[in-house]
Write a protein that holds these residues in place. Sequence first.
Motif, mmCIF file in Angstrom:
data_model
loop_
_atom_site.group_PDB
_atom_site.id
_atom_site.type_symbol
_atom_site.label_atom_id
_atom_site.label_comp_id
_atom_site.label_asym_id
_atom_site.label_seq_id
_atom_site.Cartn_x
_atom_site.Cartn_y
_atom_site.Cartn_z
ATOM 1 N N HIS A 1 1.527 -1.493 -2.745
ATOM 2 C CA HIS A 1 2.523 -1.635 -1.685
ATOM 3 C C HIS A 1 1.862 -1.586 -0.302
ATOM 4 O O HIS A 1 2.164 -2.405 0.570
ATOM 5 N N GLU A 2 0.960 -0.634 -0.124
ATOM 6 C CA GLU A 2 0.260 -0.527 1.159
ATOM 7 C C GLU A 2 -0.592 -1.764 1.419
ATOM 8 O O GLU A 2 -0.627 -2.274 2.541
ATOM 9 N N LEU A 3 -1.269 -2.244 0.404
ATOM 10 C CA LEU A 3 -2.078 -3.447 0.553
ATOM 11 C C LEU A 3 -1.199 -4.653 0.894
ATOM 12 O O LEU A 3 -1.555 -5.474 1.748
ATOM 13 N N GLN A 4 -0.050 -4.750 0.263
ATOM 14 C CA GLN A 4 0.876 -5.839 0.557
ATOM 15 C C GLN A 4 1.356 -5.742 2.004
ATOM 16 O O GLN A 4 1.459 -6.747 2.705
ATOM 17 N N LEU A 5 1.649 -4.526 2.475
ATOM 18 C CA LEU A 5 2.072 -4.351 3.871
ATOM 19 C C LEU A 5 0.971 -4.770 4.838
ATOM 20 O O LEU A 5 1.241 -5.431 5.855
ATOM 21 N N VAL A 6 -0.274 -4.410 4.504
ATOM 22 C CA VAL A 6 -1.403 -4.804 5.362
ATOM 23 C C VAL A 6 -1.530 -6.324 5.377
ATOM 24 O O VAL A 6 -1.703 -6.941 6.432
ATOM 25 N N ALA A 7 -1.443 -6.943 4.214
ATOM 26 C CA ALA A 7 -1.565 -8.405 4.141
ATOM 27 C C ALA A 7 -0.427 -9.090 4.898
ATOM 28 O O ALA A 7 -0.653 -10.066 5.622
ATOM 29 N N GLU A 8 0.790 -8.584 4.764
ATOM 30 C CA GLU A 8 1.923 -9.180 5.480
ATOM 31 C C GLU A 8 1.762 -9.006 6.990
ATOM 32 O O GLU A 8 2.037 -9.922 7.765
ATOM 33 N N GLY A 9 1.308 -7.824 7.397
ATOM 34 C CA GLY A 9 1.078 -7.593 8.823
ATOM 35 C C GLY A 9 0.000 -8.505 9.365
ATOM 36 O O GLY A 9 0.133 -9.054 10.470
ATOM 37 N N PHE A 10 -1.048 -8.678 8.610
ATOM 38 C CA PHE A 10 -2.128 -9.564 9.051
ATOM 39 C C PHE A 10 -1.645 -11.010 9.130
ATOM 40 O O PHE A 10 -1.936 -11.725 10.091
ATOM 41 N N ALA A 11 -0.901 -11.446 8.119
ATOM 42 C CA ALA A 11 -0.370 -12.816 8.124
ATOM 43 C C ALA A 11 0.546 -13.029 9.324
ATOM 44 O O ALA A 11 0.489 -14.063 9.984
ATOM 45 N N VAL B 1 -1.332 3.532 -8.091
ATOM 46 C CA VAL B 1 -1.659 2.106 -8.001
ATOM 47 C C VAL B 1 -0.524 1.344 -7.340
ATOM 48 O O VAL B 1 -0.754 0.478 -6.483
ATOM 49 N N GLU B 2 0.710 1.654 -7.684
ATOM 50 C CA GLU B 2 1.844 0.991 -7.053
ATOM 51 C C GLU B 2 1.880 1.282 -5.560
ATOM 52 O O GLU B 2 2.169 0.404 -4.742
ATOM 53 N N GLY B 3 1.584 2.535 -5.205
ATOM 54 C CA GLY B 3 1.531 2.890 -3.780
ATOM 55 C C GLY B 3 0.452 2.099 -3.058
ATOM 56 O O GLY B 3 0.674 1.595 -1.954
ATOM 57 N N LEU B 4 -0.711 2.007 -3.694
ATOM 58 C CA LEU B 4 -1.796 1.235 -3.082
ATOM 59 C C LEU B 4 -1.440 -0.247 -3.001
ATOM 60 O O LEU B 4 -1.744 -0.908 -2.005
#
Length: 175
Positions: A113-123, A108-111
């Motif tokens: 983190h990956e989701l946060q990276l995707v959101a930051e990249g999109f932003a 869950v932490e890995g997911l």
Amino acid sequence: MDQELVQYLDSRFQSVTRQFQELRGEMSEQLQGLRGGTTEGFQGLRDETTAGLQELRGEMTAGFQELRGEMTAGLQGLRGEMTEALQGLRGEMTAGLEEVKRHSGVLVEGLRHELQLVAEGFAMHVQVQHVQEREYHDRQHQETRALIRSLYDELRQQHDHLRQRVENLEQKRQN
């Protein structure tokens, strides 16, 4: 004053008046055309931006739905593994349960983190796109203002020149 000279000056004055009216009409047409072109350009750009944002929103929604599906499938798989482990290892329930919890937390932490990276990249992508679009709009606005200013200055010079000619003709007429 000689009647012939008066008639000549009257005809020249009427000619200058017609030329002023024609010039005024041409200037109005050109300004209307420029205003219409600018409005159409801005509307087209607004439509393109709206379409791009809607497309991006659709892609984002699809990406989030796909990610939600993957997370759901991952969590369902994890639940199945946990159920099997609990049924198979009733005697070692405490140790097995702690291992599964730790493993689930890591996943869950890995997911996350990956989701946060995707959101930051999109932003970041949206921010860069916004800056680029703003720069483009500002540049277009500045170019339009410069063109209008140039046309206004040119028309002002023509107007001043024609006014001077009329004043000269009036002075000659009085003399």
